[in-house]
Design a protein around this motif. Sequence first.
Motif, mmCIF file in Angstrom:
data_model
loop_
_atom_site.group_PDB
_atom_site.id
_atom_site.type_symbol
_atom_site.label_atom_id
_atom_site.label_comp_id
_atom_site.label_asym_id
_atom_site.label_seq_id
_atom_site.Cartn_x
_atom_site.Cartn_y
_atom_site.Cartn_z
ATOM 1 N N ARG A 111 7.966 0.492 -5.896
ATOM 2 C CA ARG A 111 7.563 0.769 -7.269
ATOM 3 C C ARG A 111 6.355 -0.079 -7.657
ATOM 4 N N SER A 112 5.604 0.421 -8.615
ATOM 5 C CA SER A 112 4.340 -0.203 -9.006
ATOM 6 C C SER A 112 4.523 -1.400 -9.924
ATOM 7 N N PHE A 113 3.689 -2.406 -9.686
ATOM 8 C CA PHE A 113 3.636 -3.589 -10.543
ATOM 9 C C PHE A 113 2.257 -4.208 -10.366
ATOM 10 N N GLU A 114 1.523 -4.376 -11.461
ATOM 11 C CA GLU A 114 0.197 -4.998 -11.400
ATOM 12 C C GLU A 114 0.296 -6.458 -11.842
ATOM 13 N N LEU A 115 -0.073 -7.357 -10.955
ATOM 14 C CA LEU A 115 -0.071 -8.771 -11.321
ATOM 15 C C LEU A 115 -1.095 -9.058 -12.414
ATOM 16 N N ASP A 116 -2.225 -8.370 -12.344
ATOM 17 C CA ASP A 116 -3.272 -8.543 -13.350
ATOM 18 C C ASP A 116 -3.892 -7.185 -13.666
ATOM 19 N N PRO A 117 -3.343 -6.479 -14.652
ATOM 20 C CA PRO A 117 -3.886 -5.161 -15.006
ATOM 21 C C PRO A 117 -5.340 -5.203 -15.445
ATOM 22 N N ASN A 118 -5.810 -6.378 -15.880
ATOM 23 C CA ASN A 118 -7.183 -6.504 -16.359
ATOM 24 C C ASN A 118 -8.154 -6.993 -15.282
ATOM 25 N N ALA A 119 -7.684 -7.106 -14.065
ATOM 26 C CA ALA A 119 -8.553 -7.574 -12.985
ATOM 27 C C ALA A 119 -9.721 -6.618 -12.783
ATOM 28 N N ARG B 298 -1.799 4.294 -7.915
ATOM 29 C CA ARG B 298 -1.793 5.744 -8.135
ATOM 30 C C ARG B 298 -1.727 6.479 -6.803
ATOM 31 N N LEU B 299 -2.463 5.967 -5.808
ATOM 32 C CA LEU B 299 -2.416 6.582 -4.480
ATOM 33 C C LEU B 299 -1.007 6.511 -3.916
ATOM 34 N N ALA B 300 -0.342 5.378 -4.085
ATOM 35 C CA ALA B 300 1.031 5.230 -3.586
ATOM 36 C C ALA B 300 1.968 6.212 -4.277
ATOM 37 N N GLN B 301 1.784 6.395 -5.572
ATOM 38 C CA GLN B 301 2.634 7.338 -6.308
ATOM 39 C C GLN B 301 2.410 8.773 -5.814
ATOM 40 N N TYR B 302 1.171 9.098 -5.543
ATOM 41 C CA TYR B 302 0.836 10.414 -4.997
ATOM 42 C C TYR B 302 1.451 10.583 -3.606
ATOM 43 N N ALA B 303 1.358 9.525 -2.797
ATOM 44 C CA ALA B 303 1.917 9.559 -1.447
ATOM 45 C C ALA B 303 3.432 9.726 -1.486
ATOM 46 N N LYS B 304 4.060 9.150 -2.483
ATOM 47 C CA LYS B 304 5.510 9.287 -2.633
ATOM 48 C C LYS B 304 5.886 10.755 -2.787
ATOM 49 N N GLU B 305 5.134 11.476 -3.598
ATOM 50 C CA GLU B 305 5.406 12.899 -3.814
ATOM 51 C C GLU B 305 5.222 13.695 -2.530
ATOM 52 N N LYS B 306 4.325 13.218 -1.663
ATOM 53 C CA LYS B 306 4.024 13.921 -0.418
ATOM 54 C C LYS B 306 4.862 13.427 0.762
ATOM 55 N N GLY B 307 5.796 12.505 0.494
ATOM 56 C CA GLY B 307 6.639 12.006 1.568
ATOM 57 C C GLY B 307 5.964 11.002 2.476
ATOM 58 N N LYS B 308 4.916 10.343 1.965
ATOM 59 C CA LYS B 308 4.145 9.389 2.781
ATOM 60 C C LYS B 308 4.103 7.998 2.140
ATOM 61 N N LEU B 309 5.061 7.697 1.286
ATOM 62 C CA LEU B 309 5.013 6.433 0.542
ATOM 63 C C LEU B 309 5.044 5.219 1.461
ATOM 64 N N ASP B 310 5.993 5.156 2.379
ATOM 65 C CA ASP B 310 6.123 3.983 3.243
ATOM 66 C C ASP B 310 4.840 3.710 4.022
ATOM 67 N N ALA C 102 -1.174 8.174 -13.223
ATOM 68 C CA ALA C 102 -1.251 6.957 -14.032
ATOM 69 C C ALA C 102 0.063 6.742 -14.777
ATOM 70 N N GLU C 103 0.648 7.836 -15.255
ATOM 71 C CA GLU C 103 1.892 7.727 -16.013
ATOM 72 C C GLU C 103 3.043 7.260 -15.128
ATOM 73 N N HIS C 104 2.979 7.580 -13.842
ATOM 74 C CA HIS C 104 4.021 7.134 -12.919
ATOM 75 C C HIS C 104 3.953 5.622 -12.718
ATOM 76 N N VAL C 105 2.725 5.118 -12.632
ATOM 77 C CA VAL C 105 2.531 3.670 -12.499
ATOM 78 C C VAL C 105 3.069 2.963 -13.737
ATOM 79 N N ARG C 106 2.703 3.477 -14.901
ATOM 80 C CA ARG C 106 3.141 2.864 -16.162
ATOM 81 C C ARG C 106 4.660 2.947 -16.332
ATOM 82 N N GLU C 107 5.246 4.024 -15.848
ATOM 83 C CA GLU C 107 6.698 4.171 -15.953
ATOM 84 C C GLU C 107 7.406 3.098 -15.120
ATOM 85 N N ASP C 108 6.925 2.880 -13.895
ATOM 86 C CA ASP C 108 7.508 1.831 -13.051
ATOM 87 C C ASP C 108 7.374 0.466 -13.712
#
Length: 235
Positions: free
Chosen positions: A39-47, A103-115, A162-168
């Motif tokens: 799941r997504s977590f940004e240490l510094d969203p403003n980086a 966002r790429l990871a979230q997209y990959a999750k939908e495509k079965g390529k997350l890991d 983007a909404e998937h990242v924010r949801e996590d």
Amino acid sequence: MKIEVWSDFVCPFCYIGKRRLEQALASFPHRENVEIIFRSFELDPNAKKETPLSIHEIIAQKYGISVDEAKRVNTDISKQAEAIGLTFHFETMKPTNTFDAHRLAQYAKEKGKLDEVVERLFYAYFTESKRISDRDVLLVIAESVGLDRQETEAMLDGGRYAEHVREDEAIAAQLGVRGVPFFVLNQKYAISGAQPVEVFRQALEKVWTEEQQSSSLQSLTEEGGTCTDGNCAID
């Protein structure tokens, strides 16, 4: 068993924690029944995507220490990474914003390529010294795991997921997550930080045992008024 892992791709302990969990799973007899969700977590969203500062200088400023002290800290982290088979190149790392990587990871999750994508993003940042906010870098990673380049590019350009990242991140906030990596097992037990392999192994055994015990129904009544094999018992 489900393990949810909140992490960021520029977090060294997230990569170390990921590998330690994997090593624990390697000797876990029921590993085929374990689902891992990153799941997504940004240490510094403003980086910023690009900065003239080295990772040593950023760490020094963040924690109020000297650059030499920051280098010593990062050297120690490198040794921890090396002990589990990872190679970190702090001298050439490119600190950056990770939102598009998530966002790429979230997209990959939908495509079965997350890991696969998660591993490639960590490797690109810590070992290859790639700037993982760079569009071409993300597209190369996507292609390397079998994702369509044009479709991925359209996804990144359009701002999708983007909404998937924010949801996590919102779920993390609800759970009180203040640092990563953060592991949640079966939505019941939490492990914070890159704990030793043995800690993960013990947690896996505990949760598995509890899961098997809870799967057995406990009767709240005595037997009576039931039908079996075509016969009905009348009390």
